[in-house]
Design a protein around this motif. Structure first.
Motif, mmCIF file in Angstrom:
data_model
loop_
_atom_site.group_PDB
_atom_site.id
_atom_site.type_symbol
_atom_site.label_atom_id
_atom_site.label_comp_id
_atom_site.label_asym_id
_atom_site.label_seq_id
_atom_site.Cartn_x
_atom_site.Cartn_y
_atom_site.Cartn_z
ATOM 1 N N HIS A 44 33.071 31.115 36.593
ATOM 2 C CA HIS A 44 34.713 31.818 37.312
ATOM 3 C C HIS A 44 34.096 31.879 38.360
ATOM 4 O O HIS A 44 33.717 33.285 39.021
ATOM 5 C CB HIS A 44 34.285 32.849 36.770
ATOM 6 C CG HIS A 44 34.625 32.411 34.865
ATOM 7 N ND1 HIS A 44 33.067 33.483 33.978
ATOM 8 C CD2 HIS A 44 35.042 33.107 33.820
ATOM 9 C CE1 HIS A 44 33.519 33.185 32.670
ATOM 10 N NE2 HIS A 44 34.524 32.729 32.679
ATOM 11 N N SER A 45 34.143 30.914 39.538
ATOM 12 C CA SER A 45 33.568 30.565 40.362
ATOM 13 C C SER A 45 34.814 31.577 41.625
ATOM 14 O O SER A 45 34.835 31.703 42.453
ATOM 15 C CB SER A 45 33.797 29.473 41.355
ATOM 16 O OG SER A 45 34.377 28.912 40.707
ATOM 17 N N TRP A 46 36.138 31.732 40.901
ATOM 18 C CA TRP A 46 37.437 32.407 41.695
ATOM 19 C C TRP A 46 37.104 33.507 41.949
ATOM 20 O O TRP A 46 37.441 34.726 41.244
ATOM 21 C CB TRP A 46 38.968 31.570 41.221
ATOM 22 C CG TRP A 46 38.221 31.469 39.406
ATOM 23 C CD1 TRP A 46 38.781 29.820 39.207
ATOM 24 C CD2 TRP A 46 38.683 32.030 38.783
ATOM 25 N NE1 TRP A 46 39.204 30.281 37.890
ATOM 26 C CE2 TRP A 46 38.474 31.818 37.501
ATOM 27 C CE3 TRP A 46 38.251 34.048 37.674
ATOM 28 C CZ2 TRP A 46 38.559 32.200 35.800
ATOM 29 C CZ3 TRP A 46 37.975 33.640 36.960
ATOM 30 C CH2 TRP A 46 37.479 33.196 35.945
ATOM 31 N N LEU A 81 41.029 32.182 45.678
ATOM 32 C CA LEU A 81 39.984 32.170 46.455
ATOM 33 C C LEU A 81 38.693 31.227 45.512
ATOM 34 O O LEU A 81 38.988 31.655 44.477
ATOM 35 C CB LEU A 81 39.325 33.911 47.314
ATOM 36 C CG LEU A 81 39.933 34.543 47.540
ATOM 37 C CD1 LEU A 81 39.303 35.522 47.694
ATOM 38 C CD2 LEU A 81 40.561 34.299 49.034
ATOM 39 N N GLY A 82 37.806 31.067 46.622
ATOM 40 C CA GLY A 82 36.811 30.303 45.526
ATOM 41 C C GLY A 82 35.348 31.185 46.286
ATOM 42 O O GLY A 82 35.452 30.773 47.148
ATOM 43 N N ASN A 83 34.083 30.071 45.582
ATOM 44 C CA ASN A 83 33.153 30.539 46.030
ATOM 45 C C ASN A 83 32.514 29.337 45.732
ATOM 46 O O ASN A 83 31.758 29.103 45.147
ATOM 47 C CB ASN A 83 32.695 32.019 45.221
ATOM 48 C CG ASN A 83 31.127 32.534 46.102
ATOM 49 O OD1 ASN A 83 30.292 31.288 46.494
ATOM 50 N ND2 ASN A 83 30.591 33.465 45.936
ATOM 51 N N PRO A 84 32.182 29.226 47.219
ATOM 52 C CA PRO A 84 31.464 27.705 47.149
ATOM 53 C C PRO A 84 29.370 27.905 47.154
ATOM 54 O O PRO A 84 29.376 26.943 46.483
ATOM 55 C CB PRO A 84 31.678 26.932 48.209
ATOM 56 C CG PRO A 84 31.781 27.813 49.558
ATOM 57 C CD PRO A 84 33.014 29.434 48.597
ATOM 58 N N VAL A 91 37.359 24.286 44.287
ATOM 59 C CA VAL A 91 38.581 23.590 44.728
ATOM 60 C C VAL A 91 38.561 23.241 43.281
ATOM 61 O O VAL A 91 40.743 24.104 43.028
ATOM 62 C CB VAL A 91 38.770 22.423 45.159
ATOM 63 C CG1 VAL A 91 39.561 21.771 45.713
ATOM 64 C CG2 VAL A 91 38.228 22.843 47.054
ATOM 65 N N GLU A 92 38.589 23.115 42.382
ATOM 66 C CA GLU A 92 38.812 23.073 41.124
ATOM 67 C C GLU A 92 39.187 23.711 40.365
ATOM 68 O O GLU A 92 40.617 23.949 39.973
ATOM 69 C CB GLU A 92 37.708 20.789 39.974
ATOM 70 C CG GLU A 92 38.167 19.622 40.791
ATOM 71 C CD GLU A 92 37.262 19.522 41.578
ATOM 72 O OE1 GLU A 92 36.458 20.984 42.542
ATOM 73 O OE2 GLU A 92 37.175 18.806 42.412
ATOM 74 N N PRO A 141 31.482 34.157 51.257
ATOM 75 C CA PRO A 141 31.274 32.704 51.577
ATOM 76 C C PRO A 141 32.539 32.392 51.175
ATOM 77 O O PRO A 141 32.512 31.315 50.938
ATOM 78 C CB PRO A 141 29.995 32.337 50.577
ATOM 79 C CG PRO A 141 30.044 33.123 49.375
ATOM 80 C CD PRO A 141 30.327 34.305 50.074
ATOM 81 N N TYR A 142 33.705 33.432 51.310
ATOM 82 C CA TYR A 142 34.681 32.939 49.465
ATOM 83 C C TYR A 142 35.653 31.862 51.018
ATOM 84 O O TYR A 142 35.753 32.071 51.768
ATOM 85 C CB TYR A 142 35.430 34.269 50.029
ATOM 86 C CG TYR A 142 34.920 35.031 48.243
ATOM 87 C CD1 TYR A 142 34.594 34.410 47.494
ATOM 88 C CD2 TYR A 142 33.906 36.353 48.748
ATOM 89 C CE1 TYR A 142 34.129 35.430 46.250
ATOM 90 C CE2 TYR A 142 33.585 37.214 47.807
ATOM 91 C CZ TYR A 142 33.135 36.749 47.056
ATOM 92 O OH TYR A 142 32.793 37.631 45.956
ATOM 93 N N GLU A 143 36.089 31.442 50.177
ATOM 94 C CA GLU A 143 37.197 30.402 51.071
ATOM 95 C C GLU A 143 38.984 30.086 50.052
ATOM 96 O O GLU A 143 38.741 30.809 48.862
ATOM 97 C CB GLU A 143 36.461 28.538 50.857
ATOM 98 C CG GLU A 143 35.210 28.950 51.169
ATOM 99 C CD GLU A 143 34.912 27.400 51.485
ATOM 100 O OE1 GLU A 143 35.654 26.285 51.818
ATOM 101 O OE2 GLU A 143 33.595 26.944 51.863
ATOM 102 N N ILE A 144 39.485 30.244 50.655
ATOM 103 C CA ILE A 144 41.101 30.142 50.247
ATOM 104 C C ILE A 144 41.728 29.163 50.043
ATOM 105 O O ILE A 144 41.638 27.815 51.007
ATOM 106 C CB ILE A 144 42.032 30.988 51.562
ATOM 107 C CG1 ILE A 144 41.099 32.508 52.251
ATOM 108 C CG2 ILE A 144 43.174 31.389 51.016
ATOM 109 C CD1 ILE A 144 41.765 32.901 53.080
ATOM 110 N N LEU A 145 42.133 28.607 49.001
ATOM 111 C CA LEU A 145 42.718 27.539 48.642
ATOM 112 C C LEU A 145 44.016 27.366 48.841
ATOM 113 O O LEU A 145 44.822 26.851 49.044
ATOM 114 C CB LEU A 145 42.773 27.600 47.074
ATOM 115 C CG LEU A 145 42.707 25.811 46.200
ATOM 116 C CD1 LEU A 145 42.086 25.024 46.470
ATOM 117 C CD2 LEU A 145 43.742 26.220 44.735
#
Ligand SMILES: Cc1cc2nc3c(=O)[nH]c(=O)nc-3n(C[C@H](O)[C@H](O)[C@H](O)COP(=O)(O)O)c2cc1C
Length: 177
Positions: A44-46, A81-84, A91-92, A141-145
């Motif tokens: 549940h990385s999103w 968003l995702g958490n790397p 991303v997936e 560290p959240y990134e935006i897809l």
């Protein structure tokens, strides 16, 4: 919608929306589709940020030079968003959640369009991601897809043409060019 295959045929990107809000139960269904989507190792990385404020939609619509203007006129935007740190394949995970929301929306007669944010630029110096990070106060560290824009369709688009499917991209048993 009668069945899943017809849903796939009829789903087209919607970039022109009626000036009409989504019902709360429609919004809930779309977001539950995201939360029901599978993730690698069930991580549940999103995370999802739901935006319906007109002023903020207008600001988000300027996230990049091309391909985001219509966000200003959608009823609802979901920033995905995702958490790397949580997952190396965020991303997936975030992509699957994005398309799950789009297909759920289509199934209840709501149009949508994906706006790519990852790897895109706001201008020569600022990434689209940093622009949105600033607007929505998104911590590291959240990134935006992506941003997925939703709304009632101004008009129906022509369905996908099943006679034009790229069957040549499907290879049987081994890659043959
Ligand atoms: C990964 C991905 C990124 C996309 N990014 C954008 C975008 O930034 N802006 C946009 O208007 N459409 C975007 N789209 C929508 C595609 O342009 C669209 O799905 C494609 O042209 C096929 O058209 P259809 O969705 O109507 O079948 C994106 C779609 C995907 C899957």
């Amino acid at each position: 919608m009668s069945n899943f295959h017809n849903l796939l045929i009829n789903r087209r990107s919607t970039r022109r929306f009626k000036d009409e809000l989504l019902k709360p139960e429609e919004t809930e269904m779309i977001l539950s589709a995201a939360l029901l989507s599978p993730t690698s190792k069930n991580s549940h990385s999103w995370q999802f940020i739901v935006v319906d404020d007109k002023e903020m939609l207008e600001k988000l619509s300027r996230s990049k030079e091309h391909g985001s203007k219509f966000v200003a006129n959608c009823a609802l935007a979901v920033v995905v968003l995702g958490n790397p740190i949580v997952s190396d394949v965020w991303v997936e995970d975030a992509s699957i959640a994005s398309i799950a929301m789009q297909l759920q929306a289509e199934d209840i007669g709501i149009g949508s369009c994906w706006v790519q944010i990852r790897e895109r630029q706001y201008n020569d110096h600022i990434s689209a991601e940093d622009h949105i990070r600033d607007l929505l106060d998104i911590p590291m560290p959240y990134e935006i897809l992506s941003i997925i824009a939703f709304g009632k369709k101004e008009k129906e688009r022509t369905p996908n043409d099943t006679d034009a499917l790229l069957w040549e991209n499907v290879h049987i048993a081994e890659f043959k060019s």
